[in-house]
Scaffold this motif. Structure first.
Motif, PDB file in Angstrom:
ATOM      1  N   LEU A 156     -69.305 -10.732  49.410  1.00 45.21           N
ATOM      2  CA  LEU A 156     -69.346 -10.527  47.964  1.00 45.21           C
ATOM      3  C   LEU A 156     -68.015  -9.941  47.504  1.00 45.21           C
ATOM      4  O   LEU A 156     -67.389  -9.179  48.237  1.00 45.21           O
ATOM      5  CB  LEU A 156     -70.480  -9.560  47.601  1.00 45.21           C
ATOM      6  CG  LEU A 156     -71.902 -10.092  47.793  1.00 45.21           C
ATOM      7  CD1 LEU A 156     -72.885  -8.965  47.568  1.00 45.21           C
ATOM      8  CD2 LEU A 156     -72.182 -11.221  46.843  1.00 45.21           C
ATOM      9  N   PRO A 157     -67.534 -10.275  46.326  1.00 43.33           N
ATOM     10  CA  PRO A 157     -66.295  -9.659  45.848  1.00 43.33           C
ATOM     11  C   PRO A 157     -66.476  -8.176  45.631  1.00 43.33           C
ATOM     12  O   PRO A 157     -67.611  -7.694  45.469  1.00 43.33           O
ATOM     13  CB  PRO A 157     -66.050 -10.396  44.517  1.00 43.33           C
ATOM     14  CG  PRO A 157     -67.392 -10.883  44.098  1.00 43.33           C
ATOM     15  CD  PRO A 157     -68.120 -11.203  45.369  1.00 43.33           C
ATOM     16  N   PRO A 158     -65.389  -7.405  45.647  1.00 44.40           N
ATOM     17  CA  PRO A 158     -65.502  -5.956  45.421  1.00 44.40           C
ATOM     18  C   PRO A 158     -66.201  -5.636  44.098  1.00 44.40           C
ATOM     19  O   PRO A 158     -66.055  -6.352  43.114  1.00 44.40           O
ATOM     20  CB  PRO A 158     -64.035  -5.497  45.398  1.00 44.40           C
ATOM     21  CG  PRO A 158     -63.287  -6.573  46.106  1.00 44.40           C
ATOM     22  CD  PRO A 158     -64.015  -7.848  45.819  1.00 44.40           C
ATOM     23  N   ALA A 159     -66.992  -4.582  44.099  1.00 45.37           N
ATOM     24  CA  ALA A 159     -67.673  -4.176  42.876  1.00 45.37           C
ATOM     25  C   ALA A 159     -66.684  -3.699  41.847  1.00 45.37           C
ATOM     26  O   ALA A 159     -65.601  -3.219  42.168  1.00 45.37           O
ATOM     27  CB  ALA A 159     -68.679  -3.071  43.191  1.00 45.37           C
ATOM     28  N   ARG A 160     -67.048  -3.813  40.601  1.00 45.24           N
ATOM     29  CA  ARG A 160     -66.157  -3.352  39.543  1.00 45.24           C
ATOM     30  C   ARG A 160     -65.970  -1.853  39.641  1.00 45.24           C
ATOM     31  O   ARG A 160     -66.909  -1.107  39.941  1.00 45.24           O
ATOM     32  CB  ARG A 160     -66.750  -3.716  38.183  1.00 45.24           C
ATOM     33  CG  ARG A 160     -66.891  -5.221  37.996  1.00 45.24           C
ATOM     34  CD  ARG A 160     -67.342  -5.586  36.599  1.00 45.24           C
ATOM     35  NE  ARG A 160     -67.452  -7.031  36.455  1.00 45.24           N
ATOM     36  CZ  ARG A 160     -67.636  -7.633  35.293  1.00 45.24           C
ATOM     37  NH1 ARG A 160     -67.750  -6.941  34.198  1.00 45.24           N
ATOM     38  NH2 ARG A 160     -67.708  -8.948  35.242  1.00 45.24           N
ATOM     39  N   GLY A 161     -64.740  -1.426  39.384  1.00 43.27           N
ATOM     40  CA  GLY A 161     -64.470   0.008  39.421  1.00 43.27           C
ATOM     41  C   GLY A 161     -64.135   0.533  40.796  1.00 43.27           C
ATOM     42  O   GLY A 161     -64.117   1.722  41.008  1.00 43.27           O
ATOM     43  N   ASP A 162     -63.822  -0.404  41.763  1.00 42.24           N
ATOM     44  CA  ASP A 162     -63.530   0.035  43.120  1.00 42.24           C
ATOM     45  C   ASP A 162     -62.067   0.416  43.319  1.00 42.24           C
ATOM     46  O   ASP A 162     -61.658   0.711  44.423  1.00 42.24           O
ATOM     47  CB  ASP A 162     -63.865  -1.080  44.129  1.00 42.24           C
ATOM     48  CG  ASP A 162     -65.335  -1.055  44.497  1.00 42.24           C
ATOM     49  OD1 ASP A 162     -65.967  -0.029  44.246  1.00 42.24           O
ATOM     50  OD2 ASP A 162     -65.826  -2.052  45.027  1.00 42.24           O
ATOM     51  N   LEU A 203     -55.920 -13.323  35.133  1.00 44.71           N
ATOM     52  CA  LEU A 203     -56.249 -13.945  36.407  1.00 44.71           C
ATOM     53  C   LEU A 203     -57.495 -14.811  36.288  1.00 44.71           C
ATOM     54  O   LEU A 203     -57.563 -15.888  36.883  1.00 44.71           O
ATOM     55  CB  LEU A 203     -56.444 -12.877  37.483  1.00 44.71           C
ATOM     56  CG  LEU A 203     -56.791 -13.415  38.880  1.00 44.71           C
ATOM     57  CD1 LEU A 203     -55.739 -14.405  39.356  1.00 44.71           C
ATOM     58  CD2 LEU A 203     -56.941 -12.275  39.873  1.00 44.71           C
ATOM     59  N   ARG A 204     -58.506 -14.363  35.536  1.00 43.83           N
ATOM     60  CA  ARG A 204     -59.724 -15.155  35.362  1.00 43.83           C
ATOM     61  C   ARG A 204     -59.383 -16.549  34.853  1.00 43.83           C
ATOM     62  O   ARG A 204     -59.937 -17.553  35.318  1.00 43.83           O
ATOM     63  CB  ARG A 204     -60.666 -14.434  34.386  1.00 43.83           C
ATOM     64  CG  ARG A 204     -61.849 -15.255  33.889  1.00 43.83           C
ATOM     65  CD  ARG A 204     -62.732 -15.761  34.994  1.00 43.83           C
ATOM     66  NE  ARG A 204     -63.310 -14.707  35.801  1.00 43.83           N
ATOM     67  CZ  ARG A 204     -64.126 -14.921  36.820  1.00 43.83           C
ATOM     68  NH1 ARG A 204     -64.437 -16.156  37.152  1.00 43.83           N
ATOM     69  NH2 ARG A 204     -64.608 -13.911  37.516  1.00 43.83           N
ATOM     70  N   ASN A 205     -58.457 -16.634  33.927  1.00 40.90           N
ATOM     71  CA  ASN A 205     -58.072 -17.931  33.378  1.00 40.90           C
ATOM     72  C   ASN A 205     -57.314 -18.781  34.384  1.00 40.90           C
ATOM     73  O   ASN A 205     -57.276 -20.005  34.264  1.00 40.90           O
ATOM     74  CB  ASN A 205     -57.214 -17.736  32.122  1.00 40.90           C
ATOM     75  CG  ASN A 205     -57.976 -17.042  31.002  1.00 40.90           C
ATOM     76  OD1 ASN A 205     -59.204 -17.155  30.919  1.00 40.90           O
ATOM     77  ND2 ASN A 205     -57.267 -16.311  30.149  1.00 40.90           N
ATOM     78  N   GLY A 206     -56.713 -18.132  35.379  1.00 44.12           N
ATOM     79  CA  GLY A 206     -55.918 -18.882  36.348  1.00 44.12           C
ATOM     80  C   GLY A 206     -56.564 -19.038  37.703  1.00 44.12           C
ATOM     81  O   GLY A 206     -55.937 -19.556  38.637  1.00 44.12           O
ATOM     82  N   GLU A 244     -61.103  -7.159  35.950  1.00 45.94           N
ATOM     83  CA  GLU A 244     -60.243  -8.053  36.727  1.00 45.94           C
ATOM     84  C   GLU A 244     -60.456  -7.899  38.235  1.00 45.94           C
ATOM     85  O   GLU A 244     -60.082  -8.782  39.009  1.00 45.94           O
ATOM     86  CB  GLU A 244     -58.773  -7.776  36.421  1.00 45.94           C
ATOM     87  CG  GLU A 244     -58.320  -8.154  35.024  1.00 45.94           C
ATOM     88  CD  GLU A 244     -56.843  -7.888  34.847  1.00 45.94           C
ATOM     89  OE1 GLU A 244     -56.064  -8.871  34.829  1.00 45.94           O
ATOM     90  OE2 GLU A 244     -56.446  -6.707  34.742  1.00 45.94           O
ATOM     91  N   MET A 245     -61.043  -6.778  38.663  1.00 44.98           N
ATOM     92  CA  MET A 245     -61.148  -6.490  40.084  1.00 44.98           C
ATOM     93  C   MET A 245     -61.928  -7.546  40.863  1.00 44.98           C
ATOM     94  O   MET A 245     -61.511  -7.962  41.951  1.00 44.98           O
ATOM     95  CB  MET A 245     -61.758  -5.105  40.295  1.00 44.98           C
ATOM     96  CG  MET A 245     -60.821  -3.969  39.928  1.00 44.98           C
ATOM     97  SD  MET A 245     -59.213  -4.113  40.750  1.00 44.98           S
ATOM     98  CE  MET A 245     -59.720  -4.174  42.451  1.00 44.98           C
TER      99      MET A 245
END
Length: 400
Positions: free
Chosen positions: A392-398, A3-6, A116-117
């Motif tokens: 802010l985007p969700p924190a990692r590990g959510d 997803l990061r690449n897209g 990816e989150m």
């Protein structure tokens, strides 16, 4: 990291999409660039009891996705992403500036990696911001949210609302109308500024279109005064004159006007009628006693006086109209002060938007089986006294 690449392709697709095609743009981009197998946008209905699919063809035989008994609903209520193994689906809150639209369901071949989150969260947040603008240009998403036909009076009232909720620096705000599809004269409004917030809670007399027209005039008059730079006392006075000029004292509007300084915690108020305000501090609930002044439109020349209340960090204010605190049960009991305090206290661990849902559900349960001839508003304001960037985007590990 697919997803990061897209991500750029997803954002470009949203920017290029027509307002009515935002959901399809996100779906196609996530499938084409983010390894998604399928995507669904679920929007919360007006009563905040169910989530409605936007992309799937509606099927009358398909049960609603209830917020209180589904994985998608848990993601909506908690405002945290949630992975559901049974359907290999990641549910992401679709929220912008504290306004909860619904949930984005992304079916994936495997649970997303922790890194990816944030990317999935960014897509959901960008979609929410897109919906904020799209609602001004298309009826598609508002139609998708409806579980039942809405009365004309309710249509007018919902058209006045600023939204369900708002998240600002140092505070959280939420409100809800009930009955959502047949509301009469109750309403709320707000406007945010740098470090401050102005709120009005209105209870117009009468029923149906009569009440809706009266409240529309009062809310519009208050907005006109506020946008002209008037303070609370002047806003109340100008709205009082406007309602009196139209109705000659035959109709009036009970209104509570508030101005909140989110830096100092100072709350200014003009109480022109019946809305009731309670403060939750820790586990202690207290009714805030203000000097009740005349409702707007009763005489047209009323001089209103502002009062002050000092809040502490962590305080919660809950404001409700008489449709809540005067609710009657089948045994002809009143919701009353004790039940109100208990209901407010029960929300202490919930965010503002869920606190409002809890209050409304408690009132509905209490008056179940009773013919209702009054509508109700609940508004919740939390002073969080924190400095946070919006969305802010969700924190990692959510992932839950």
């Amino acid at each position: 990291m697919a997803l990061r690449n897209g991500l750029n392709a997803v954002y470009q697709a949203m920017r290029a999409a027509a307002p009515y095609a935002l959901a399809e743009a996100v779906r196609d981009a996530l499938i084409g660039h983010g390894s998604a197998r399928s995507v669904e946008l679920l929007l919360a209905d007006y009563a905040l009891v169910a989530l409605r699919p936007v992309l799937a063809d509606p099927d009358p035989a398909t049960p609603e996705i209830r917020i209180d008994s589904s994985a998608a609903g848990r993601a909506f209520a908690s405002q945290q992403p949630l992975w559901e193994d049974a359907h290999s689906t990641l549910y992401l809150p679709v929220t912008a500036c504290g306004e909860r639209f619904g949930v984005l369901g992304v079916r994936l071949p495997a649970p997303p990696e922790h890194d990816e989150m944030p990317d999935f969260g960014e897509v959901a947040a960008a979609l929410a911001h897109g919906l904020l603008g799209a609602d001004r240009l298309t009826d598609r998403y508002q139609r998708a949210r409806r579980l039942a036909r809405m009365t004309l009076a309710a249509e007018m009232q919902w058209g006045l609302l600023p939204g369900y909720g708002h998240r600002g620096t140092g505070y959280r705000l939420a409100g809800q109308l009930e009955p959502a599809y047949a509301v009469y004269g109750d309403n709320f409004d707000w406007s945010c500024g740098p470090g401050s917030l102005t709120v009005s809670i209105t209870n117009g007399m009468g029923e149906g279109m009569r009440a809706a027209l009266l409240t529309t005039l009062a809310v519009t008059a208050l907005r006109n005064a506020r946008r002209s730079g008037a303070n609370l006392e002047e806003q109340a006075g100008l709205a009082d004159e406007a309602v009196y000029a139209q109705y000659g004292g035959r109709e009036h509007v009970s209104t509570l006007l508030l101005h909140f300084d989110a830096v100092t915690g100072q709350l200014s108020a003009v109480d022109a009628g019946s809305p009731r305000m309670m403060r939750l501090r820790g586990t202690d609930v207290e009714t805030i006693k203000l000097e009740q002044q005349l409702p707007l439109g009763m005489f047209g020349n009323t001089a209103y006086t502002e009062q002050s209340v000092t809040l502490q960090p962590g305080d919660r204010l809950v404001v409700m109209t008489d449709g809540v605190y005067d609710a009657r049960s089948r045994q002809d009991g009143s919701f009353g002060e004790a039940l109100l305090e208990s209901a407010v206290r029960s929300t202490r661990l919930q965010p503002a938007d869920e606190a409002v849902r809890t209050m409304i559900r408690g009132m509905l349960t209490f008056r179940e089986g009773v013919d209702v001839f009054d509508d109700a508003v609940v508004v919740c304001l939390d002073w969080t006294a924190e400095q946070q960037a919006d969305d802010l985007p969700p924190a990692r590990g959510d992932v839950m």
